[in-house]
Each structure stands twice: as structure tokens, then as C-alpha cells.
Write a protein that holds these residues in place. Sequence first.
Motif, PDB file in Angstrom:
ATOM      1  N   PHE A  83       0.840  -1.192   0.000  1.00 24.86           N
ATOM      2  CA  PHE A  83       0.000   0.000   0.000  1.00 24.86           C
ATOM      3  C   PHE A  83       0.880   1.248   0.000  1.00 24.86           C
ATOM      4  O   PHE A  83       1.799   1.381   0.812  1.00 24.86           O
ATOM      5  N   PHE A  84       0.560   2.188  -0.907  1.00 26.89           N
ATOM      6  CA  PHE A  84       1.332   3.430  -0.987  1.00 26.89           C
ATOM      7  C   PHE A  84       0.636   4.487  -0.122  1.00 26.89           C
ATOM      8  O   PHE A  84      -0.526   4.835  -0.349  1.00 26.89           O
ATOM      9  N   VAL A  85       1.353   5.002   0.870  1.00 28.17           N
ATOM     10  CA  VAL A  85       0.813   5.992   1.801  1.00 28.17           C
ATOM     11  C   VAL A  85       1.002   7.369   1.193  1.00 28.17           C
ATOM     12  O   VAL A  85       2.121   7.883   1.103  1.00 28.17           O
ATOM     13  N   GLN A  86      -0.120   7.974   0.779  1.00 33.93           N
ATOM     14  CA  GLN A  86      -0.051   9.267   0.103  1.00 33.93           C
ATOM     15  C   GLN A  86       0.539  10.347   1.008  1.00 33.93           C
ATOM     16  O   GLN A  86       1.353  11.156   0.561  1.00 33.93           O
ATOM     17  N   ARG A  87       0.150  10.353   2.264  1.00 40.63           N
ATOM     18  CA  ARG A  87       0.595  11.421   3.157  1.00 40.63           C
ATOM     19  C   ARG A  87       2.100  11.380   3.387  1.00 40.63           C
ATOM     20  O   ARG A  87       2.746  12.422   3.520  1.00 40.63           O
ATOM     21  N   LYS A  88       2.658  10.161   3.436  1.00 39.83           N
ATOM     22  CA  LYS A  88       4.094  10.024   3.687  1.00 39.83           C
ATOM     23  C   LYS A  88       4.916   9.850   2.411  1.00 39.83           C
ATOM     24  O   LYS A  88       6.153   9.808   2.469  1.00 39.83           O
ATOM     25  N   ARG A  89       4.212   9.736   1.283  1.00 38.39           N
ATOM     26  CA  ARG A  89       4.876   9.589  -0.025  1.00 38.39           C
ATOM     27  C   ARG A  89       5.827   8.399  -0.044  1.00 38.39           C
ATOM     28  O   ARG A  89       6.956   8.461  -0.538  1.00 38.39           O
ATOM     29  N   ARG A  90       5.368   7.301   0.524  1.00 38.42           N
ATOM     30  CA  ARG A  90       6.169   6.072   0.497  1.00 38.42           C
ATOM     31  C   ARG A  90       5.238   4.886   0.720  1.00 38.42           C
ATOM     32  O   ARG A  90       4.070   5.050   1.072  1.00 38.42           O
ATOM     33  N   PHE A  91       5.771   3.691   0.505  1.00 44.94           N
ATOM     34  CA  PHE A  91       4.991   2.484   0.733  1.00 44.94           C
ATOM     35  C   PHE A  91       4.953   2.158   2.223  1.00 44.94           C
ATOM     36  O   PHE A  91       5.877   2.487   2.982  1.00 44.94           O
ATOM     37  N   CYS A  92       3.867   1.500   2.628  1.00 49.11           N
ATOM     38  CA  CYS A  92       3.729   1.049   4.015  1.00 49.11           C
ATOM     39  C   CYS A  92       4.812   0.015   4.324  1.00 49.11           C
ATOM     40  O   CYS A  92       5.127  -0.836   3.487  1.00 49.11           O
ATOM     41  N   LYS A  93       5.370   0.081   5.513  1.00 52.73           N
ATOM     42  CA  LYS A  93       6.460  -0.814   5.903  1.00 52.73           C
ATOM     43  C   LYS A  93       6.004  -1.959   6.794  1.00 52.73           C
ATOM     44  O   LYS A  93       6.829  -2.704   7.314  1.00 52.73           O
ATOM     45  N   MET A  94       4.689  -2.102   6.963  1.00 51.98           N
ATOM     46  CA  MET A  94       4.175  -3.214   7.767  1.00 51.98           C
ATOM     47  C   MET A  94       4.351  -4.532   7.028  1.00 51.98           C
ATOM     48  O   MET A  94       4.375  -4.579   5.799  1.00 51.98           O
ATOM     49  N   ILE A  95       4.468  -5.612   7.809  1.00 55.89           N
ATOM     50  CA  ILE A  95       4.674  -6.946   7.220  1.00 55.89           C
ATOM     51  C   ILE A  95       3.312  -7.625   7.062  1.00 55.89           C
ATOM     52  O   ILE A  95       2.586  -7.813   8.041  1.00 55.89           O
ATOM     53  N   PRO A  96       2.929  -7.987   5.833  1.00 62.38           N
ATOM     54  CA  PRO A  96       1.635  -8.665   5.623  1.00 62.38           C
ATOM     55  C   PRO A  96       1.704 -10.130   6.029  1.00 62.38           C
ATOM     56  O   PRO A  96       2.784 -10.697   6.215  1.00 62.38           O
ATOM     57  N   ALA A  97       0.537 -10.740   6.157  1.00 63.48           N
ATOM     58  CA  ALA A  97       0.459 -12.162   6.488  1.00 63.48           C
ATOM     59  C   ALA A  97       0.956 -12.995   5.299  1.00 63.48           C
ATOM     60  O   ALA A  97       0.958 -12.520   4.156  1.00 63.48           O
ATOM     61  N   PRO A  98       1.381 -14.197   5.566  1.00 66.17           N
ATOM     62  CA  PRO A  98       1.856 -15.064   4.459  1.00 66.17           C
ATOM     63  C   PRO A  98       0.794 -15.202   3.374  1.00 66.17           C
ATOM     64  O   PRO A  98      -0.381 -15.441   3.658  1.00 66.17           O
ATOM     65  N   GLY A  99       1.201 -15.021   2.129  1.00 70.74           N
ATOM     66  CA  GLY A  99       0.287 -15.132   1.000  1.00 70.74           C
ATOM     67  C   GLY A  99      -0.499 -13.868   0.722  1.00 70.74           C
ATOM     68  O   GLY A  99      -1.318 -13.844  -0.198  1.00 70.74           O
TER      69      GLY A  99
END
Length: 474
Positions: A24-40
Motif C-alpha cells: 500500500f502506498f501511503v499518500q501522506r508520507k509519499r512512500r509504501f507502508c512498511k508493515m509486514i503482511p500475512a503469508p500469502g
Amino acid sequence: MAALEAAGGGSGSEAGPLPGRCAFFVQRKRRFCKMIPAPGRRFCGEHGQQEVPHPGVRGGIGSCPVSPDPYSEIQQERRITVYEDQLQKHLKKCNSREKPKPVSVNSALESEYELQHTLNMSFATYVLQKQKHLKPLLKRSAFVLLSHQALQEALNDPKNGDSAFKHLKQQASILGNMEKLHLLGPGRCFVEFGAGRGKLSHWVDTALQDVENIQFLLVERATTRFKVDGKHKKRDSIFERLQVDIQHLCLNKVPILEKKKLPVVGIGKHLCGAATDLALRCLVESYATCCNEENEEPAPKRTKNKAEGASNSSNGDDNERNKEDFKPVAGIVIALCCHHKCDWTHYVGREFFRSAGLGPVEFHYFQRMSSWATCGMRGTITKASTNEESEDHTNNTEDHDQTYSKTEAGSDALQGLLTVEERKQIGSLCKLVIDHGRIRYLQHRGYKAALQYYTDSSVSLENVLLTAVPETTS
């Protein structure tokens, strides 16, 4: 860049999400989210609604419908998300859900609509005529300027500044009036309404340092720094704080009063506007009524034996005498303040107003014009010094006076039509009318009530003290 398109993002400083991170691209921070998604998964739990679940995978994630504006750009990173199959369970415990409002046990039963009227000359003239009609019925406050030896050392301490000295003089006079009414004694619970840091209770405790079986209940709705509370830990007196609005306070349900059935003395220093009416109703209606109902006992059984009958009759008389001697509310001593903050819904003197042909509309204007009592002092009022005394919840009275002198008095269209002295006289009479309604309320409920000036106006412009003790039947 497929992740950018899926998230609705644009070109940023990164070509794509980091390996193993949310797409997910975070518009406010102008970067991608750094959270780790679940497997798959390509998206983390917060941004899972961007992804359509595959067959056999748990249901999608959506935003909580009761969270505040969950789809706004500002709240995008703070919104509450939940699995769709868990939504109903979440709604039962969500912190954003509408919570039930506490019951106002000390407000009047009936409610009135808020009045928004312009104060014009014609209506002011009508109100002034009503004042002249009421004036013969009103009893002017007497001057009872007292002091108490418990504060003599503090009053003579040169380290105290002018502001602290003014507060000490008021507290000394309040204690002097309490002593005059025989309220400073053993076997009582002192309830300080609008306690702030509890300085009034502190001085009552100091005056009763050799007295046993006393307790203090400090009622305050606002959070405050309890600088004075540490001084009480070294004493045997019982101090307890309640952070609650007075309109929701039911004294007979307070554990410390359920355990010890002690008579209550209600006290307060500069209890603003409607808080005074709520405190009076809390004492006179809520607490006193409940205590009287609990103390009702069935009449003793009649006996055939004359000697036993005489003995039982004597015991019955003693029991009746003890019940008569017990007064749930031993007394009330409250320094009044800020009549412009009174409210018809909470006001206890409505019966007096109606008997004089007045109603909520007239009360609204009496309330507004009560601030005129201090409008003549605008030029002499200075801002209170920033010492620890001004940290009290009630603040320095001079601060109150300055506030509504600049707002209420300065905004009315009648300011240029009446002289300062006329406005002061009208304002003082408005305050007296409102206070007289409170006196009538207490008198009708079996109390000997009075108003008196307890300090000089140079010490405090709000210098009227309301006192009440139960009427004696003998």
C-alpha cells in the motif's frame, strides 16, 4: 508499479514496496507502508481492504462504521479496521461507539429549551419593573466579617503574597461562620463541592486537629494537581476524593458515607453558577431524603406487662429522640460565585420565580444582567498573580470578574444607555433575586437559611456567603 495502481498511489521516491512489506502506498508520507503482511498476502492488516480475498481465505477487512470519519485523508492511518466476520463482535466493544450518558440525579425533572434572545431596551425596562416589584420581598445580606484562629499564623506570614492573603482571609471568614453556626464539631463528614486542591477542607481539618471521628469528601469534576493532599496523610482524618460532576453525585451511595452514618456539612468556596444549585439539590433532596427513608423504623410492639411496657415506652421515646436529633445534613456553607453561569434547568429557586410571575425567559435576563454587578470595577481589576494559589480549579475570583466584565458587560447593546453605577445596582439586584430563590428553596425544606457578606469587596467581588442549618423543632 502495479501496487501503486492498486493502492491509488502515484509516482513516489520508491520504485516499489520493500521485499516482504505491504504494497500500500501511503499518500501522506509519499512512500509504501512498511508493515509486514500475512503469508500469502500483499497488504498488511491495516490495508487489507485493498485486496480481494481468494477462495478459502478468511473474509476481507473493512473499516469500522462507527469510527470517526474513517475514509478521510487525515484519518487514513488512524482508522479502525476489522475482519468482516468479526464486525458485529467488534461493534459491541469498540471505543468509538456511542456510550450511554450518565443520569443526572441532581437536575430538575423538567427541562427547558435554551433561550437565545437579544437584550433590548424594552425588555430591560420590563425586567427592571419586575425588580422594583420584587425588591420589598428581598432581604439584604448582612455584613458578617469573621476570622478563625486556625489561620492566624498563615495570615501573619509575610511570605504570602497579596493573592494568597486574599484567599486566606476568605477561608478564615468561612471557618468563622462555620464556628458561629456550631458546625465545627466531631462526628461529621465535610463534603467540599468544587474542591479543586482542597484548601478549604485543609483549613477545616487544621481547625479540628484535636477532634475525633471526622472525615472529608472532596468532590471535583476536573483533574487537578493534589499538592495539598500530601499534608493529610500524616493526620488521622479520613480524606477521600471523588472525580465526578455534581449533577451525577449520589452521596448515599458513596461507600465512606454508607459505612459511617455521619451528618454531612456541605461546604464550598466560589462554587460557580449552576454548581451551587446542583450541590443544594444533592444535599437537600438526594441525600437527606434517602437517609430519612432508611432511618424509618416500625413502631415498637405493645406489651401486656406494665413494668415492661413502661420500660419499652421509655426506650421508644429515646429512639424517637435519637431519630429526631439525627440530621442527615447538619449544615451548608457555600461562598457563591458567577451567577451569569446559572441555568434554569438546574436552578432550585424556580418556585419562587413563578410565584412572582417570572419564568425561564425572565431568569435568562436576570442571569445575564447579574454580571453588571462588577462591570464598574473593570478599570481597577488586574490579572491575578501566577502563584500556586491561582492553580485552584475555581481560580482567583478576580479572574472571573475580569472575564465577564469584558464579555457580558461589554457586548450588551444597553451599555451606552445606562451609567456604570446604574448597571452595578441592577446587577447586584439580579444576583440577590437569584440567591433569594435559593433561600426560599432551603426554607421550604426545613432549613434556616441566610445570605451574608463574609469578606470585603476589596478582597473579592464575589463576597456573599450562603449558610443554612436545620430548623430546630423545640
